[in-house]
Enzyme design. Structure first.
Site, PDB file in Angstrom:
ATOM      1  N   ASP A 260       0.887  -1.307  -0.186  1.00 21.48           N
ATOM      2  CA  ASP A 260      -0.006  -0.121   0.045  1.00 21.48           C
ATOM      3  C   ASP A 260       0.854   1.317  -0.026  1.00 21.48           C
ATOM      4  O   ASP A 260       1.976   1.259   0.197  1.00 21.48           O
ATOM      5  CB  ASP A 260      -0.932  -0.088   1.175  1.00 21.48           C
ATOM      6  CG  ASP A 260      -1.697   1.236   1.413  1.00 21.48           C
ATOM      7  OD1 ASP A 260      -2.641   1.492   0.248  1.00 21.48           O
ATOM      8  OD2 ASP A 260      -1.839   1.906   2.601  1.00 21.48           O
TER       9      ASP A 260
ATOM     10  N   ASP B  36      -0.012   5.226   1.108  1.00 19.67           N
ATOM     11  CA  ASP B  36      -0.298   5.951   1.963  1.00 19.67           C
ATOM     12  C   ASP B  36      -0.375   5.161   3.455  1.00 19.67           C
ATOM     13  O   ASP B  36      -0.846   4.609   3.661  1.00 19.67           O
ATOM     14  CB  ASP B  36      -1.625   6.844   2.052  1.00 19.67           C
ATOM     15  CG  ASP B  36      -1.324   8.343   2.047  1.00 19.67           C
ATOM     16  OD1 ASP B  36      -0.730   8.767   3.056  1.00 19.67           O
ATOM     17  OD2 ASP B  36      -1.768   9.186   1.406  1.00 19.67           O
TER      18      ASP B  36
ATOM     19  N   ASP C  72      -1.704  -0.675   5.938  1.00 18.17           N
ATOM     20  CA  ASP C  72      -1.856   0.010   7.223  1.00 18.17           C
ATOM     21  C   ASP C  72      -3.405   0.245   7.628  1.00 18.17           C
ATOM     22  O   ASP C  72      -3.766   0.383   8.988  1.00 18.17           O
ATOM     23  CB  ASP C  72      -1.204   1.506   7.170  1.00 18.17           C
ATOM     24  CG  ASP C  72      -2.117   2.479   6.414  1.00 18.17           C
ATOM     25  OD1 ASP C  72      -2.238   2.036   5.206  1.00 18.17           O
ATOM     26  OD2 ASP C  72      -2.609   3.509   6.670  1.00 18.17           O
TER      27      ASP C  72
HETATM   28 MG   LIG Z   1      -2.964   3.148   3.565  1.00 17.11          MG
END
Ligand SMILES: [Mg+2]
Length: 344
Positions: free
Chosen positions: A15, A17, A213
C-alpha cells in the site's frame, strides 16, 4: 536476509499512504527496508486505490523518496477497473469516463472508445476520483446507467485524505449516483480482492505477500484474496485497532514498521490458552489480559503486541463479548526500545 520474513516470499504488494509515504514525506524506515528487500530478490508492486494520477507519476514520486519503483510496479485501481471492463466488453466498445486524464488513458489503452455523453449510449460508465467532479458529470453518469450502461467505480473510498482533513472520496460520489439510479457499482479497489489478485498475476507471483496500514481496505482485501498480509503501525490503524479487529480484517503478521520484513518472524504457539511468541506470553484471565512481562499501559515490545493480539482475537472468537475485550484493552504503545534487546 536468511530466514528473514521476506525470504519466504517472492513478491511484496505494498500500500502507499501510511506504508510508503505520509503526504509528502517517506514513512520512517520504508525506503531503506524496501530497497534492501528488493536488493535481496523480492519483487515489488505498489497497490493503490488512487486512480487520479498515472503510474509513471506515482513511480516518480516514490523514486524521489528513495523507494524503488518504475511505472510498471504501480497497480492502481483504475488499471484494475479498466481490466474489469476488458473482461466484459470487446475493444472498441464505448465507455463513458468520469475521472481524470489518467483514468481516461487507462481505458483508452484497453482499446475502448472514450465518450463524454450518455447520448452516445456507452456500454459502461467508469467513475474515478477527480477534483473536478460536478452535478453535470454525475448526472451524465446517471443518465447512461439508466440507459443500461454497466456501472464500474475505481474504488468506493468514502473519504480522501487531504492537507486540511478528510474530503469527499470516490465512494461518496458513487453512492450519490447509486442513490439516484438504484444501481450498485462494481468496485475495482480495495477491499475488493481483484486489485491484489491482478497485481500478483501481473508480476507472476508464486508466493506474494501484502503490506497495509488500513484494516478495512488493505487487510480485508488481502485476506479476501487469500494473500498473507503484514500490518504496519505507521499509518491509520493503531495497535489497539488491530487487537480489536473483526475476523475478516485480521492481519497474518504484525509489525511496527517495514524493518520487520528483513528480520525473522517468530512463530506464535499456544500453551493451553496462553499465546507464546519469542520471550512473550499472554492470556485472557476471564476479566483481563495478562502479559508475562509488563502491563498493557506500559510500552509493549513486538512479541508482547503479537501475543496480545492473538489472545484478544481468540477471546472474541470463543464468545467473550467484543465490548468486554474492548474495555480491557487501553490505547497501546508498541516500542522496540523495551524488552530484552540485550543482544544488541
Ligand atoms: Mg494506506
Amino acid at each position: 536476509m536468511t530466514d528473514s520474513f521476506v525470504s519466504h516470499f517472492d513478491v511484496g504488494l505494498f500500500d502507499l499512504d501510511g506504508v510508503c509515504y505520509l503526504g509528502a514525506d517517506p514513512v520512517v524506515h520504508a525506503p531503506e527496508s524496501i530497497s534492501e528487500a528488493v536488493a535481496g530478490g523480492m519483487r515489488q508492486a505498489y497497490v493503490t486505490n488512487n486512480a487520479s494520477r498515472t503510474p509513471a507519476a506515482m513511480a516518480a514520486q516514490l523514486s524521489e523518496l528513495g523507494i524503488p519503483a518504475a511505472a510498471e510496479n504501480v497497480i492502481s485501481s483504475s488499471l484494475v477497473a479498466s481490466q474489469i471492463l476488458a473482461q466484459r466488453f470487446a475493444a472498441g466498445s464505448k465507455i463513458l469516463v468520469i475521472g481524470t486524464d489518467a483514468l481516461r488513458a487507462d481505458v483508452e489503452a484497453k482499446g475502448f472508445t472514450v465518450v463524454d455523453s450518455a447520448d452516445d449510449q456507452p456500454a459502461a460508465v467508469i467513475l474515478g476520483f477527480t477534483p473536478d467532479m460536478s452535478w453535470k458529470l454525475m448526472s451524465e453518469a446517471a443518465l447512461a446507467i439508466r440507459g443500461g450502461a454497466v456501472f464500474v467505480a475505481t474504488n468506493l473510498d468514502r473519504t480522501i485524505p487531504r492537507e486540511r482533513g478528510l474530503m469527499i472520496g470516490n465512494g461518496s460520489i458513487a453512492k450519490a449516483i447509486e442513490n439516484s439510479t438504484g444501481v450498485v457499482p462494481i468496485s475495482a479497489g480495495k477491499p475488493e480482492p481483484e486489485i491484489f489478485l491482478q497485481a500478483a498475476q501481473m508480476l507472476g507471483a508464486s508466493r506474494p505477500f501484502a503490506v497495509g496500514d488500513n484494516l478495512d481496505t488493505d487487510i480485508q482485501g488481502a485476506v479476501c484474496a487469500g494473500i498473507p498480509v503484514l500490518h504496519v503501525l505507521t499509518g491509520l490503524a493503531t495497535a489497539r485497532d488491530v487487537c480489536l479487529a473483526v475476523p475478516a480484517q485480521r492481519p497474518n503478521y504484525l509489525a511496527d514498521d517495514l524493518r520487520c520484513m528483513l528480520e525473522p518472524y517468530p512463530d506464535l504457539t499456544w500453551d493451553g490458552d496462553t499465546a507464546v511468541s519469542g520471550h512473550a506470553r499472554a492470556r485472557w484471565t476471564g476479566s483481563e489480559f495478562e502479559l508475562s512481562s509488563g502491563t498493557l499501559t506500559e510500552p509493549l515490545d513486538l512479541d508482547s503486541y503479537r501475543v496480545l493480539a492473538s489472545v484478544a482475537w481468540k477471546a472474541v472468537d470463543s464468545g467473550v463479548p467484543w465490548a468486554t475485550v474492548s474495555q480491557a484493552i487501553p490505547e497501546l504503545t508498541v516500542s522496540r526500545s523495551v524488552g530484552d534487546h540485550a543482544q544488541q
